[in-house]
Scaffold this motif. Structure first.
Motif: not given
Length: 388
Positions: A78-84, A186-191, A369-377
């Motif tokens: 399961f991926a941390p958003g900061s690593k994607i 997540p974080p792919y679901s937010d993408l 390019a539009r959203v950023n919240g996924w990076r904190e997952w």
């Protein structure tokens, strides 16, 4: 028995009222009350979520020991958003054939807001992994999961579309499957990774996996060998109208076609009472186990028998919550094939790599390019969803 009978009957009615249903009671002079459920439209999605939450919690309680035993070994998928890095995402479609893959699928599915189910009949499961990103253990991160199961023989939204040739409905419907699970983690679901999983469902690779699994295999009941062509998929939305499937296209061609809405019947709103229904019936000598030929209707049959023995109407199975139904054609000539005008299916050519490339340009990169919240997952948040 009389006390147990009255207590269970009262539990059923109280459960439905607690969920928010209004119960109409009519006395027609018979021993069985005529009961019907009404649901104010404004409450529909609220009740759906409440129903799913209760059923999910009930199921999770029975998986706690297994979850704790498998989390440490599988959490690195399961991926941390900061690593994607969105531009580096490289999806691959993997059929579940090994034990660790089955465990990963199960663990991921248990995080869903919808209750977990193994499915029934013919089953295929897939993982969509990201080979562009790996954990320190070298594990590719999990983008999403897909599961197919045998279709219901009676499915009004699908059956209204086709005029099956006389005597061939079962044969033709059994060349389709039902999408039992489809979604991204997540974080792919937010993408918008769910769009990728939906595209994967119609890929050449899914049809080929079906052909490998079922070529030459006789059916369990009639021992018939049906064509190993997977010609279509069906599914229903979780909450009314679907934002995932509507307007889902590949290069202008529809992937999912809306078939309208279901009729609002089912047993899922009685899910927490199902074990009580089974015990009640078993004490009366009524068999409640499944088996070949029973399929998905065992819960429906169990609920009908229990309600009737409790002096309640089977109309309580009409929960009135309608879901949007969808058809995923896997062949170009689906209508002609299902209606007997074509003897051979003409497959759509949809390699998964092409579908993934299209998803990347159409949905992934614009969304990133539009959203950023996924990076904190952080993956540990999944464990919070699993422990009850």
């Amino acid at each position: 028995m009389d006390g147990a009978w009255e207590n269970l009957r009262a539990q059923v009615l109280e459960h439905l009222r607690t969920l928010g249903f209004e119960i109409d009671r009519k006395d027609n002079g018979s021993q069985r009350d005529i009961l019907a459920l009404n649901l104010p439209e404004a409450k529909e999605k609220t009740i759906l979520r409440r129903l799913h939450t209760e059923a999910r919690r009930f199921i999770l309680q029975h998986h706690q020991e297994w979850i704790r035993s498998r989390w440490s070994a599988l959490s690195s998928y399961f991926a941390p958003g900061s690593k994607i890095s969105p531009a580096r995402i490289r999806p691959v479609l993997v059929e579940v054939t090994e034990a660790w893959q089955a465990d990963l699928f199960r663990l991921a599915r248990l995080t869903w807001s919808l209750p977990y189910s193994k499915g029934y009949g013919r089953r295929l499961r897939f993982l969509i992994l990201d080979e562009g990103h790996c954990s320190p253990k070298g594990h590719p991160f999990l983008i999403g999961i897909l599961a197919l199961q045998s279709p219901p023989l009676a499915f009004p939204p699908r059956d209204r579309r086709f005029r099956y040739p006389p005597g061939r409905k079962t044969e033709l419907v059994n060349q389709t499957m039902d999408i039992q699970t489809l979604g991204a983690l997540p974080p792919y679901s937010d993408l918008l990774g769910g769009k990728l999983v939906a595209l994967a469902a119609v890929s050449n690779e899914v049809r080929e996996a079906y052909r490998r699994r079922y070529q030459g295999r006789p059916t369990e009941i009639e021992k018939r060998i049906l064509p190993a062509h997977l010609v279509a998929l069906t599914t229903t939305s979780a909450f009314g109208r679907s934002s995932l499937y509507n307007r889902l296209k590949y290069k202008g061609e529809p992937i999912a076609i809306s078939l309208g809405y279901t009729e609002g019947y089912g047993a899922f709103h009685l899910e927490p009472l199902y074990p009580l229904f089974r015990r009640f019936l078993e004490t009366q000598g009524v068999r409640t186990r499944g088996g070949y030929g029973v399929g998905p209707r065992i819960k429906w049959q169990t609920c009908v028998r229990a309600l009737e023995r409790l002096g309640l109407s089977r109309s309580l199975l009409r929960h009135t919550l309608r879901r949007e139904a969808f058809l995923f054609p896997l062949i170009h000539n689906l209508d002609d094939y299902m209606e007997g005008r074509a003897s051979e299916p003409v497959d759509r050519h949809l390699p998964f790599t092409d579908l993934a490339d299209y998803w990347r340009e159409r949905w992934l990169l614009p969304r990133a390019a539009r959203v950023n919240g996924w990076r904190e997952w952080e993956p540990e948040r999944l464990l919070d969803l699993l422990i009850v």
